[in-house]
Design a protein around this motif. Structure first.
Motif, PDB file in Angstrom:
ATOM      1  N   ARG A 144      28.758  32.731  28.780  1.00 45.10           N
ATOM      2  CA  ARG A 144      28.617  31.984  27.520  1.00 45.10           C
ATOM      3  C   ARG A 144      29.982  31.706  26.893  1.00 45.10           C
ATOM      4  NH1 ARG A 144      24.148  30.821  24.673  1.00 45.10           N
ATOM      5  NH2 ARG A 144      22.852  32.231  25.923  1.00 45.10           N
ATOM      6  N   ALA A 145      30.938  32.612  27.108  1.00 42.68           N
ATOM      7  CA  ALA A 145      32.280  32.433  26.550  1.00 42.68           C
ATOM      8  C   ALA A 145      33.143  31.523  27.424  1.00 42.68           C
ATOM      9  CB  ALA A 145      32.966  33.786  26.397  1.00 42.68           C
ATOM     10  N   GLY A 146      32.685  31.279  28.651  1.00 46.68           N
ATOM     11  CA  GLY A 146      33.464  30.441  29.555  1.00 46.68           C
ATOM     12  C   GLY A 146      34.679  31.142  30.123  1.00 46.68           C
ATOM     13  N   VAL A 147      34.557  32.468  30.285  1.00 51.59           N
ATOM     14  CA  VAL A 147      35.660  33.250  30.862  1.00 51.59           C
ATOM     15  C   VAL A 147      35.096  34.124  31.982  1.00 51.59           C
ATOM     16  CG1 VAL A 147      36.937  33.286  28.686  1.00 51.59           C
ATOM     17  CG2 VAL A 147      35.363  35.157  29.221  1.00 51.59           C
ATOM     18  N   SER A 148      35.979  34.781  32.722  1.00 52.78           N
ATOM     19  CA  SER A 148      35.529  35.656  33.798  1.00 52.78           C
ATOM     20  C   SER A 148      35.052  36.990  33.244  1.00 52.78           C
ATOM     21  CB  SER A 148      36.659  35.897  34.798  1.00 52.78           C
ATOM     22  OG  SER A 148      37.660  36.695  34.213  1.00 52.78           O
ATOM     23  N   ARG A 149      34.221  37.680  34.017  1.00 52.70           N
ATOM     24  CA  ARG A 149      33.749  38.998  33.601  1.00 52.70           C
ATOM     25  C   ARG A 149      34.925  39.961  33.464  1.00 52.70           C
ATOM     26  NH1 ARG A 149      29.499  42.146  37.363  1.00 52.70           N
ATOM     27  NH2 ARG A 149      31.333  42.089  38.706  1.00 52.70           N
ATOM     28  N   ILE A 150      35.921  39.815  34.347  1.00 49.67           N
ATOM     29  CA  ILE A 150      37.109  40.676  34.280  1.00 49.67           C
ATOM     30  C   ILE A 150      37.824  40.491  32.946  1.00 49.67           C
ATOM     31  CG2 ILE A 150      39.396  41.090  35.261  1.00 49.67           C
ATOM     32  CD1 ILE A 150      38.233  40.445  38.000  1.00 49.67           C
ATOM     33  N   THR A 151      37.889  39.249  32.470  1.00 52.10           N
ATOM     34  CA  THR A 151      38.540  38.973  31.180  1.00 52.10           C
ATOM     35  C   THR A 151      37.832  39.703  30.052  1.00 52.10           C
ATOM     36  OG1 THR A 151      39.325  36.799  31.908  1.00 52.10           O
ATOM     37  CG2 THR A 151      39.134  37.157  29.528  1.00 52.10           C
ATOM     38  N   VAL A 152      36.507  39.704  30.104  1.00 49.90           N
ATOM     39  CA  VAL A 152      35.738  40.411  29.075  1.00 49.90           C
ATOM     40  C   VAL A 152      36.031  41.901  29.131  1.00 49.90           C
ATOM     41  CG1 VAL A 152      33.431  41.011  28.257  1.00 49.90           C
ATOM     42  CG2 VAL A 152      33.904  38.676  29.035  1.00 49.90           C
ATOM     43  N   TYR A 153      36.003  42.479  30.331  1.00 52.90           N
ATOM     44  CA  TYR A 153      36.228  43.918  30.476  1.00 52.90           C
ATOM     45  C   TYR A 153      37.652  44.332  30.103  1.00 52.90           C
ATOM     46  CZ  TYR A 153      31.724  45.140  32.546  1.00 52.90           C
ATOM     47  OH  TYR A 153      30.385  45.398  32.749  1.00 52.90           O
ATOM     48  N   ARG A 154      38.606  43.437  30.249  1.00 52.69           N
ATOM     49  CA  ARG A 154      39.986  43.769  29.863  1.00 52.69           C
ATOM     50  C   ARG A 154      40.110  43.950  28.356  1.00 52.69           C
ATOM     51  NH1 ARG A 154      43.208  39.468  33.763  1.00 52.69           N
ATOM     52  NH2 ARG A 154      43.313  40.816  35.629  1.00 52.69           N
ATOM     53  N   ARG A 155      39.250  43.275  27.618  1.00 55.62           N
ATOM     54  CA  ARG A 155      39.322  43.354  26.159  1.00 55.62           C
ATOM     55  C   ARG A 155      38.296  44.322  25.567  1.00 55.62           C
ATOM     56  NH1 ARG A 155      41.477  38.967  27.984  1.00 55.62           N
ATOM     57  NH2 ARG A 155      43.097  37.874  26.780  1.00 55.62           N
TER      58      ARG A 155
END
Length: 223
Positions: A61-72
């Motif tokens: 939904r954010a248009g980013v990778s799952r890794i990007t979410v987990y990094r934050r």
């Protein structure tokens, strides 16, 4: 006045931190991507619920990778906690704005009661969590079947009433802890169990209710 703080004893909960942050200078700003993820999480959780949503759903939904979410946000619980903290911060900010111009303690009780019910009802995430998915809140947010949340809000209200007492605006013999408890219980019960008698969308009716039943609790005993 479901949000008027003094912390209860014991481990600090996420809600307690949110209360403190509501009246403190803003912390270090999150980056644009973090805000984007939080916005996506808000929409995702409101549409599908927390339990039914995954970090991958939020990432898409954010248009980013799952890794990007987990990094934050290292876990889903951390993401939920940060999002709920943000929404409560917005709620507290609105509460402060709504009572800012009140001239008396009675007016602050009335405006605070109306503001709290209106703001929580209009926040889809908070209202959904309170009414439909209370068990979705991670332990650090609500704790012990809701007792931590209730105690924290009660402490916040009681702290505000003590300041009114110190300023001579509330009778010295008023049991502010008991009054705070009753105020919080009334607000919570309307939010969780809608009434056929009281229209929560009618600010004037809510204000009249507060004047008739909440404000008198600030008067001296036996009056």
């Amino acid at each position: 006045m479901a949000a008027i703080t003094e912390q209860e004893s014991g481990p600090e909960s996420m809600i307690e931190r949110a209360f403190a942050e509501a009246f403190a200078p803003p912390a270090e700003e999150l980056d644009e991507t973090s805000h984007r993820v939080l916005d996506a999480a808000y929409e995702q959780f409101c549409r599908r619920g927390i339990r039914s949503s995954t970090m991958e759903d939020v990432a898409k939904r954010a248009g980013v990778s799952r890794i990007t979410v987990y990094r934050r946000f290292s876990t889903k619980d951390v993401l939920v906690e940060q999002l709920v903290r943000r929404e409560y911060r917005r709620y507290f900010d609105q509460f402060v704005l709504d009572i800012r111009d009140a001239r008396t303690a009675a007016d602050r009780v009335v405006l605070g009661f109306v503001s709290s019910l209106r703001t929580i009802r209009s926040n889809e995430l908070i209202s959904t969590l309170m009414i439909e998915e209370p068990s979705s809140l991670v332990p650090s947010i609500i704790g012990d079947g809701g007792r931590v949340l209730t105690a924290t809000v009660r402490g916040f209200v009681a702290g505000q009433l003590r300041r009114e007492q110190a300023a001579g605006n509330v009778a010295t013999d008023t049991d502010v802890d008991l009054v705070a408890e009753l105020m919080v219980r009334m607000s919570t019960s309307f939010l969780i169990t809608p009434s056929d008698v009281v229209d929560l969308a009618d600010d004037e009716q809510l204000a009249d209710l507060a004047r008739r039943f909440l404000v008198p609790m600030l008067e001296p005993a036996g009056r």
